[in-house]
Design an enzyme around this catalytic site. Sequence first.
Site, short mmCIF file in Angstrom:
data_model
loop_
_atom_site.label_atom_id
_atom_site.label_comp_id
_atom_site.label_asym_id
_atom_site.label_seq_id
_atom_site.Cartn_x
_atom_site.Cartn_y
_atom_site.Cartn_z
N ALA A 24 -32.97 -27.90 -1.78
CA ALA A 24 -33.00 -29.34 -1.45
C ALA A 24 -31.81 -30.09 -2.03
O ALA A 24 -31.72 -31.30 -1.88
CB ALA A 24 -34.31 -29.95 -1.97
N GLY A 27 -27.00 -30.21 2.03
CA GLY A 27 -27.04 -29.88 3.45
C GLY A 27 -28.36 -30.07 4.17
O GLY A 27 -28.95 -31.16 4.17
N ASN A 100 -35.87 -23.00 2.89
CA ASN A 100 -34.53 -23.32 3.39
C ASN A 100 -33.41 -22.72 2.54
O ASN A 100 -32.32 -22.48 3.04
CB ASN A 100 -34.40 -24.85 3.46
CG ASN A 100 -32.97 -25.31 3.62
OD1 ASN A 100 -32.37 -25.17 4.70
ND2 ASN A 100 -32.36 -25.81 2.53
N TYR A 166 -25.05 -11.05 5.78
CA TYR A 166 -25.70 -12.35 6.03
C TYR A 166 -26.56 -12.25 7.29
O TYR A 166 -27.72 -12.65 7.30
CB TYR A 166 -24.65 -13.47 6.16
CG TYR A 166 -25.29 -14.80 6.52
CD1 TYR A 166 -26.07 -15.48 5.59
CD2 TYR A 166 -25.15 -15.35 7.80
CE1 TYR A 166 -26.69 -16.68 5.91
CE2 TYR A 166 -25.76 -16.54 8.13
CZ TYR A 166 -26.53 -17.21 7.19
OH TYR A 166 -27.14 -18.39 7.52
#
Length: 268
Positions: A24, A27, A100, A166
């Site tokens: 948080a 972005g 996230n 990734y």
Amino acid sequence: MSLIRIKGKNMLSIKNKIVLVTGASSGIGMACVKAFVALGAKVIMGARRIEKMYQIMDELEVPKEQVLIVKLDVQNQKEVEAMVQSLPDAWKNIEILVNNAGVALSSDAIQVGDSKNWDIMIDTNIKGLLYVTRAILPDMIKRGVGHIINMGSIAGQACYPGGNVYAATKHAVRAISQSLRLDLMGTNIRVSEVQPGAVETEFSVVRWNDQEKANAFYQDFIPLIGDDIADAVVYCATRKPHVNVSEIVVMPVAQASVNHIHRNKENI
Ligand code: NAP
């Protein structure tokens, strides 16, 4: 469990619901915090950079009672569990978890790649997401209510040169999201995955450790911003209780695939 189909109103209120957003401090995560707070939710902000989260809270002028800031390194399972255990009573009943937190490190080919980078991406994007989910899900199941929203990527559906590990981690996020939906059948818990294309955040600066290179990447097309993805996250979270948005892919108009971006050379 009673079967309820709510007719009419399409949007579910999330006022006063407790949301945990990992990553948080920047972005997309920061944009999600803003969007949830605007809808009256109570948001737990988790990331490693505590000061940055306090700064964001001040800048957004969020009422203090609507936000709780916690230090969280998702790579550390003990720290994740301790954080969840030590939440004040009023913040314990997390209804929405936005997984996230994530990183990409370097664009090296595998044959020259640094295994330390691989470890961090795997520990954050896959294991971290699992640790947080594992710590929070049992309580959601007990209460019969909850929503896990995982931040995937278009790199979870396709690969690109230098994207290797990734992309592998985001393929894993997709597999975990699909598996969660299977494992959670009959529990009433919803699982969604949001898959962004190119979003201008700190992501590329972290990836290349080079601000100029990151700026250049976003220069000659219009990328998404964090708010565009927060819109999709909030869309998932505010559907009626019997609706599960499984996957949303959001791309800039200029982007057609992980590796095809129309660059307007006149703007350079
Ligand atoms: P960002 O601006 O770099 O934000 C990443 C966030 O993750 C930061 O808040 C960072 O906070 C947090 N984070 C990193 N490692 C962490 C850890 N070990 N524990 C806790 N938090 C950690 O990048 P972003 O674009 O917003 O990325 C957010 C998510 O979107 C990621 O999962 C990324 O893979 C995904 N995504 C991004 C794009 C894009 O183009 N930007 C596209 C597709 C998907 P701290 O450093 O303070 O811990």
